[in-house]
Design a protein around this motif. Structure first.
Motif, PDB file in Angstrom:
ATOM      1  N   ALA A 129      -3.974  -6.629  -4.478  1.00 10.98           N
ATOM      2  CA  ALA A 129      -3.194  -5.379  -4.481  1.00 10.98           C
ATOM      3  C   ALA A 129      -2.047  -5.418  -3.486  1.00 10.98           C
ATOM      4  O   ALA A 129      -1.221  -4.503  -3.453  1.00 10.98           O
ATOM      5  CB  ALA A 129      -4.125  -4.208  -4.156  1.00 10.98           C
ATOM      6  N   GLY A 130      -2.007  -6.476  -2.669  1.00  5.28           N
ATOM      7  CA  GLY A 130      -0.905  -6.614  -1.711  1.00  5.28           C
ATOM      8  C   GLY A 130      -1.082  -5.785  -0.452  1.00  5.28           C
ATOM      9  O   GLY A 130      -0.106  -5.454   0.227  1.00  5.28           O
ATOM     10  N   MET A 131      -2.317  -5.462  -0.116  1.00  2.00           N
ATOM     11  CA  MET A 131      -2.569  -4.698   1.109  1.00  2.00           C
ATOM     12  C   MET A 131      -2.193  -5.569   2.322  1.00  2.00           C
ATOM     13  O   MET A 131      -2.470  -6.775   2.311  1.00  2.00           O
ATOM     14  CB  MET A 131      -4.061  -4.325   1.189  1.00  2.00           C
ATOM     15  CG  MET A 131      -4.411  -3.398   2.347  1.00  2.00           C
ATOM     16  SD  MET A 131      -6.201  -3.123   2.464  1.00  2.00           S
ATOM     17  CE  MET A 131      -6.568  -2.161   1.021  1.00  2.00           C
ATOM     18  N   PRO A 132      -1.560  -4.991   3.351  1.00  2.00           N
ATOM     19  CA  PRO A 132      -1.226  -5.779   4.537  1.00  2.00           C
ATOM     20  C   PRO A 132      -2.465  -6.490   5.086  1.00  2.00           C
ATOM     21  O   PRO A 132      -3.570  -5.929   5.085  1.00  2.00           O
ATOM     22  CB  PRO A 132      -0.693  -4.744   5.528  1.00  2.00           C
ATOM     23  CG  PRO A 132      -0.174  -3.649   4.662  1.00  2.00           C
ATOM     24  CD  PRO A 132      -1.082  -3.608   3.467  1.00  2.00           C
ATOM     25  N   ALA A 137      -6.247  -5.133   5.666  1.00  3.37           N
ATOM     26  CA  ALA A 137      -7.306  -5.599   4.777  1.00  3.37           C
ATOM     27  C   ALA A 137      -8.474  -6.160   5.575  1.00  3.37           C
ATOM     28  O   ALA A 137      -9.641  -5.895   5.274  1.00  3.37           O
ATOM     29  CB  ALA A 137      -6.747  -6.668   3.833  1.00  3.37           C
ATOM     30  N   ARG A 138      -8.160  -6.900   6.616  1.00  5.87           N
ATOM     31  CA  ARG A 138      -9.225  -7.518   7.417  1.00  5.87           C
ATOM     32  C   ARG A 138     -10.050  -6.432   8.126  1.00  5.87           C
ATOM     33  O   ARG A 138     -11.281  -6.513   8.185  1.00  5.87           O
ATOM     34  CB  ARG A 138      -8.644  -8.483   8.449  1.00  5.87           C
ATOM     35  CG  ARG A 138      -8.093  -9.741   7.820  1.00  5.87           C
ATOM     36  CD  ARG A 138      -8.307 -10.967   8.721  1.00  5.87           C
ATOM     37  NE  ARG A 138      -8.251 -12.182   7.916  1.00  5.87           N
ATOM     38  CZ  ARG A 138      -9.314 -12.820   7.430  1.00  5.87           C
ATOM     39  NH1 ARG A 138     -10.526 -12.367   7.689  1.00  5.87           N
ATOM     40  NH2 ARG A 138      -9.192 -13.909   6.699  1.00  5.87           N
ATOM     41  N   PRO A 158       0.475 -17.301   4.151  1.00  5.40           N
ATOM     42  CA  PRO A 158       1.178 -16.048   3.809  1.00  5.40           C
ATOM     43  C   PRO A 158       1.792 -16.104   2.422  1.00  5.40           C
ATOM     44  O   PRO A 158       3.004 -16.001   2.245  1.00  5.40           O
ATOM     45  CB  PRO A 158       2.263 -15.973   4.900  1.00  5.40           C
ATOM     46  CG  PRO A 158       2.526 -17.391   5.259  1.00  5.40           C
ATOM     47  CD  PRO A 158       1.252 -18.138   5.071  1.00  5.40           C
ATOM     48  N   VAL A 159       0.956 -16.341   1.443  1.00 11.55           N
ATOM     49  CA  VAL A 159       1.426 -16.390   0.047  1.00 11.55           C
ATOM     50  C   VAL A 159       0.514 -15.495  -0.779  1.00 11.55           C
ATOM     51  O   VAL A 159      -0.593 -15.165  -0.346  1.00 11.55           O
ATOM     52  CB  VAL A 159       1.358 -17.830  -0.514  1.00 11.55           C
ATOM     53  CG1 VAL A 159       2.366 -18.734   0.164  1.00 11.55           C
ATOM     54  CG2 VAL A 159      -0.055 -18.402  -0.386  1.00 11.55           C
ATOM     55  N   PRO A 160       0.967 -15.077  -1.962  1.00  7.34           N
ATOM     56  CA  PRO A 160       0.087 -14.263  -2.809  1.00  7.34           C
ATOM     57  C   PRO A 160      -1.255 -14.962  -3.039  1.00  7.34           C
ATOM     58  O   PRO A 160      -1.317 -16.188  -3.094  1.00  7.34           O
ATOM     59  CB  PRO A 160       0.881 -14.140  -4.117  1.00  7.34           C
ATOM     60  CG  PRO A 160       2.301 -14.339  -3.726  1.00  7.34           C
ATOM     61  CD  PRO A 160       2.278 -15.283  -2.576  1.00  7.34           C
ATOM     62  N   ARG A 161      -2.304 -14.148  -3.193  1.00  8.74           N
ATOM     63  CA  ARG A 161      -3.655 -14.710  -3.277  1.00  8.74           C
ATOM     64  C   ARG A 161      -3.796 -15.641  -4.486  1.00  8.74           C
ATOM     65  O   ARG A 161      -4.508 -16.647  -4.429  1.00  8.74           O
ATOM     66  CB  ARG A 161      -4.676 -13.571  -3.368  1.00  8.74           C
ATOM     67  CG  ARG A 161      -6.108 -14.016  -3.165  1.00  8.74           C
ATOM     68  CD  ARG A 161      -6.300 -14.627  -1.781  1.00  8.74           C
ATOM     69  NE  ARG A 161      -7.685 -14.977  -1.504  1.00  8.74           N
ATOM     70  CZ  ARG A 161      -8.090 -16.205  -1.157  1.00  8.74           C
ATOM     71  NH1 ARG A 161      -7.210 -17.175  -1.049  1.00  8.74           N
ATOM     72  NH2 ARG A 161      -9.361 -16.448  -0.893  1.00  8.74           N
ATOM     73  N   ALA A 162      -3.116 -15.295  -5.581  1.00 10.99           N
ATOM     74  CA  ALA A 162      -3.201 -16.145  -6.775  1.00 10.99           C
ATOM     75  C   ALA A 162      -2.698 -17.548  -6.445  1.00 10.99           C
ATOM     76  O   ALA A 162      -3.259 -18.553  -6.900  1.00 10.99           O
ATOM     77  CB  ALA A 162      -2.377 -15.539  -7.907  1.00 10.99           C
TER      78      ALA A 162
END
Lengths: 233, 795
Positions: A114-117, A121-122, B404-408
């Motif tokens: 979802a792109g949470m910072p 998130a942690r 620091p990259v998208p999880r995918a």
């Protein structure tokens, strides 16, 4: 959304697969915020189909499915994925944790998607693991945990994005009695804290202890819809 | 059908993608291998057959009659290593003129000089010539022409206007000499009669040797003969290996690179089939368990999995043999017709041996994973639904999770570490693809360099032709035809003056040409004569230097080999009894005129009594000059002289075009197979991970993220394998291209071998990434479209 506004509004939904009989037939169902709905029924009665429709994993043949103000049945693949990130938390019978990710990494997944910072998130994951009593396993891999612990991890993951709706598919089906009881208490506590839950189960005891309302499906139709007296709450 | 047969058929039918990949990979490997082996064997067979049948001469020697006598030459038949000899035969270099008309040649045409040999009969212990038409020349007034030379038939007449009394001879036969020992034969008495008074007598001897398999052996045999004769008696010689090379050069030039593609294809086949069968075993553990529980023995399981690889491989082999045979037809062309062997085809044994070897390799590649299937314990196999990751790559997954990259993307980056062996084989497939692309691009660049360097007249952007009857491009046979008078030739001095005064002219040089006899070379040699500063338009030098003064000559590697000489040696040119010696100062790269032209200053032609005035000027214009305006202005100046200026355009070689097409096709096929190897691996990986994919999608992974994850999982492999493949491709190119030159009898200049530049290499390195992404795109789309609910149910 007010406390009494419907989170789920299903109207005249049918779902058929091929030439066979309908998995769901003319189902109309409304679930309000804060409710814990247990869906009972024998195998093949349409319980999982109903859950899939609510989660946006499947589309009705006819009728409409609205969740938290969204027409789920009209969403495309990408929109449906985003909908699940934002609105839905899912708990499965066999946990569906990713074996090669640590407990923390599993729990973090929905937030990362979802792109949470990262820091937020942690912190959220740490809080959830602590509140669910599994923070000591944060760096462990799921394969090392007991069934009950794994299901707690799955619940933590489901709650990560603060979903409007928690969907649980046979959450105690793969657990021994003690672990099942553990998960049952957890779900009851979550609902007591205001979490809306839809629970698919064969386990009448689970329905009675966790749900505020129970429906029973037979051959794709709702044959019973009753308020449940939750003695353990 | 037996139970085993049903299991094999079901296995082949169920894995359609893998089956198609195996068919394609063996098809490609067998096509290239059949083509390479077929060309190698078939192209040489007609010459070898004709050489054996006609007792061809291992060495044809030319001798100066002023330095050696006929008995001395006859005695060389007993020199060390000589097993048979024929001669001495009197030889003459004569210029004939047609006196009777025919379709290709009108009456009165002056023809280039030809080597005529006085020989009593067609047969003999060496060079047993075959009469193709008519009879042998036994009486005065008769001549026999060599097959493939002048297009005349028995009954035609030739006159020799340079000889006293202009004698006329009637063609009585056409004969084929496998080693081109003459262009015409007459009876010995006729040869004596045709020898002009006061001219030098020359002789020819034909030898067969005990050992003549290599250039070195023939050279040693030649040395034994020259040692038995007075110094300088042998003026030239021709090895049968040179004749053979010239006969098969064009076809043989294909062999090194097609063979390289064949080897790459076979290696890729072994790799891909290993991946496919290994993947099939990994994905069907439960199935194997069920088969065993039903009573299949380990040996039957092994046979079932080897057969599942052999069936598609056999289909690929059959198709590959057909494709290889069909592709060989245009390449072999008319190589066989020169020796009466008809059109050539790939030998049957090649069509059998190559696929047999390919199938053996496939069986070996499939055996290792099949044995693993055979060894699986039934109870374990039947309880395992899918092959889990066994915890590999967890550390990498944790580390990539912090990027620091998208999880995918971070999930995709870690995926290759979960199945290291599978990732390694995928990397190998991509590396093979990168090697192939690098090699193929290098070959195309080399062929491009050869294309632009092969012509002698491509220098400069403008050409001025002086007109006149002797006009023609270098290498063309100049024939003066009677009848209408030729247009007058422009005065080269006037053309030179016009060019000097023309604004925009940067430099120019003139050329003309003639055909004369050259020592050591059978038949007429085209001499291209240069006037002026031609250094800027010189062909690329392989060794030595370009012409700087009179008495010098530059030739190609093929000429040096044909004449048995090297840079620094001297070649004697003969024209109408005049002899001029030129020193070879350089070895140049060009293939026009079969690479047999001799380049020299115009003073050489003048010394031979030939017209040395340039008939053509190659002009370089100043940078930025408007070519159309320059040509218009120059032509206005040249108009009074009769010369014409036009833009310089060079033609293209059909042979190089064929090579280019073949390189392109084989490269595409190999790259496609490499891509399919990636596809197959990603399909296996995606199937293994379908349940995890379902989980991720249930958690909110979008289809675009899914595609990104799958593509990322191959991107790093593609980049690394591509970077590793490029230097291997460069090394392969550096090894193969000189072999192609050797096979064609030419030495490629450094510029045709060192064709890679840094930007090209950087782009080629990205080729691996492109192959990997292209191969993964289809399964990535499949992964993105897979229903979440279905995936979650998959075990």
């Amino acid at each position: 959304m007010t406390a009494s506004a419907p989170v789920i509004d299903i109207r005249d939904v049918s779902r058929t697969y091929g030439e066979g009989p309908p998995a769901l037939a003319d189902v109309t169902l409304s679930v309000r915020a804060g409710e814990a709905l247990a869906v009972l029924g024998p195998s093949g009665s349409g319980k999982s189909t109903l859950l899939n429709l609510i989660a946006g994993l499947d589309r009705p043949s006819t009728g409409s499915v609205m969740v938290d103000g969204l027409h789920v049945d009209e969403l495309g693949e990408a929109a449906s994925a985003k909908y699940r990130r934002a609105k839905i938390g899912m708990v499965f019978q066999f946990f569906n944790l990713l074996d090669d990710l640590t407990v923390t990494d599993n729990v973090l997944l929905p937030a990362q998607l979802a792109g949470m910072p990262r820091a937020e998130a942690r912190t959220r994951a740490g809080d959830l693991l602590e509140s669910l009593g599994i923070d000591r396993h944060a760096r462990a891999y799921p394969g090392r945990l007991s069934g009950g612990e794994r299901q707690r991890v799955a619940v933590a993951r489901a709650l990560m994005n603060r979903p409007a709706l928690l969907l649980a598919d046979e959450p105690t089906g793969a657990l021994d009695t003690a672990s099942g009881e553990d998960v049952r208490e957890l779900l009851a506590e979550l609902n007591a804290d205001g979490q809306t839950i839809v629970l698919v189960t064969h386990d009448l005891g689970l329905a009675e202890s966790c749900a505020t309302r129970t429906i029973e499906l037979v051959d794709g139709r709702i044959v019973r819809d009753v308020a449940t007296l939750t003695v353990n709450r | 059908m037996s139970a085993l047969g049903r299991v094999v058929r079901a296995g082949v039918g169920r894995r359609r993608v893998q089956t198609a990949v195996m068919i394609l990979t063996t098809l490609m490997a067998v096509t290239a291998s059949v083509l390479a082996a077929g060309l190698l064997v078939a192209s040489q067979a007609p010459f070898d057959h004709a050489f054996a049948q006609q007792h061809g001469a291992h060495l044809t020697g030319q001798f100066d009659g002023t330095k050696v006598t006929a008995p001395q030459l006859a005695a060389t038949a007993h020199a060390s290593g000589v097993t048979a000899a024929a001669g001495p035969f009197r030889t003459l270099s004569l210029r004939p003129r047609t006196t009777s008309g025919s379709d290709p040649l009108p009456a009165g045409a002056d023809l280039p000089p030809m080597t005529v040999v006085g020989r009593a009969s067609a047969g003999g212990p060496v060079d047993d010539t075959v009469l193709v038409d008519g009879t042998w020349a036994t009486r005065p007034g008769q001549i026999v022409l060599a097959y493939g030379g002048l297009p005349l038939r028995p009954g035609a007449q030739l006159t020799f206007p340079d000889l006293p009394g202009s004698p006329t001879l009637t063609v009585v036969g056409v004969a084929r000499s496998v080693t081109d020992t003459a262009e015409a034969w007459v009876a010995p008495a006729q040869a004596e009669a045709l020898t002009a008074q006061g001219s030098t007598a020359t002789y020819e001897m034909l030898y067969r040797f005990r050992h003549a398999g290599t250039d070195a052996q023939v050279a040693a045999d030649r040395a034994a003969i020259t040692a038995a004769l007075p110094r300088g008696a042998m003026t030239g010689s021709q090895s049968y290996l040179t004749v053979k090379l010239q006969a098969v050069a064009n076809t043989m030039a294909f062999v090194p690179f097609v063979a390289a593609f064949g080897v790459l294809g076979l290696l890729l086949s072994v790799l891909i089939i290993g991946i496919v069968v290994s993947g099939a075993v990994g994905a069907a553990t439960r199935r194997i368990g069920i088969l065993k529980s039903l009573g299949f023995t380990p040996a039957q399981v092994v046979r079932a999995y080897v057969a599942q690889a052999l069936i598609p491989a056999a289909i690929g082999c059959v198709l590959g043999v057909v494709c290889g045979d069909l592709l060989a037809v245009p390449v072999l062309g008319d190589a066989g017709s020169a020796y009466g062997a008809g059109s050539l085809t790939v030998p049957l044994w090649v069509d059998v041996a190559v696929p047999a070897a390919a199938l053996a390799l496939v069986a070996c590649a499939a055996l290792a994973p099949a044995l693993r299937a055979g060894r699986l314990r039934t109870v374990e196999a039947i309880t395992v639904g899918r092959t889990p990751g066994a915890g590999r790559g967890r550390l990498v997954r944790r580390l990539t999770g912090r990027l620091p990259v998208p999880r995918a993307v971070s999930l995709g980056l870690a995926n290759p570490f979960a199945h290291p062996a599978r990732s390694a084989t995928m990397a190998a497939a991509v590396a093979f693809g990168a090697v192939t692309v690098t090699f193929g691009v290098g070959l195309a660049l080399t062929l491009g360099a050869v294309q632009s360097g092969r012509m002698l007249n491509s220098a400069g952007s403008v050409v001025v032709a002086t007109g006149g009857g002797q006009q023609g491009p270098p290498g063309a046979q100049v024939v003066h035809v009677g009848g209408e008078p030729d247009a007058p030739k422009a005065d080269p001095a006037e053309v030179t003056a016009a060019l000097r005064t023309q604004k925009g002219t940067r430099g120019f040089y003139g050329t003309t040409q003639a055909q004369v006899s050259a020592s050591g070379v059978t038949g007429a040699t085209t001499v291209v004569a240069y006037q002026g500063d031609s250094s800027w338009g010189a062909p690329e030098m392989v060794s030595g230097a370009w012409l700087t003064g009179p008495g010098q000559a530059v030739v190609s590697t093929r000429f040096l080999r044909a004449a048995g000489i090297q840079v620094g040696d001297t070649v004697t040119l003969t024209e109408r009894g005049r002899h001029v010696s030129v020193r070879i100062v350089g070895e140049a790269f060009f293939t026009v005129g079969e690479g047999m032209e001799l380049l020299t200053p115009t003073s050489t032609l003048a010394a031979l009594g030939l017209d040395s005035q340039p008939s053509r000027f190659n002009v370089e214009t100043e940078p930025g000059t408007d070519l159309a305006g320059y040509l218009a202005s120059l032509n206005a100046s040249l108009d009074p002289t009769g010369a014409v200026a036009f833009a310089n355009t060079s033609g293209t070689s059909d042979l190089i075009a064929t090579m280019d097409a073949l390189v392109g096709m084989l490269t595409l096929m190999l790259v496609a197979v490499a891509g399919l190897g990636v596809l197959n691996t990603v399909v296996l990986d995606t199937r293994d991970r379908v349940h995890d994919l379902g989980v991720l999608k249930a958690l909110g992974m979008t289809p675009r993220h899914t595609v990104a994850m799958v593509l990322t999982s191959v991107a790093a492999i593609g980049l690394l394998a591509g970077a590793a493949g490029v230097p291997i491709g460069v090394a392969l190119h550096a090894h193969v291209t000189p072999l192609m030159g050797d096979a064609a009898g030419i030495t490629l200049p450094p510029s045709a071998i060192s064709v890679y530049h840094l930007p090209d290499l950087a782009l080629l390195a990205l080729g691996g990434l492109v192959i990997a992404l292209a191969g993964a795109l289809l399964p990535a789309g499949w992964a993105a479209r897979t229903g979440t609910a279905t995936a979650l149910r998959t075990e």
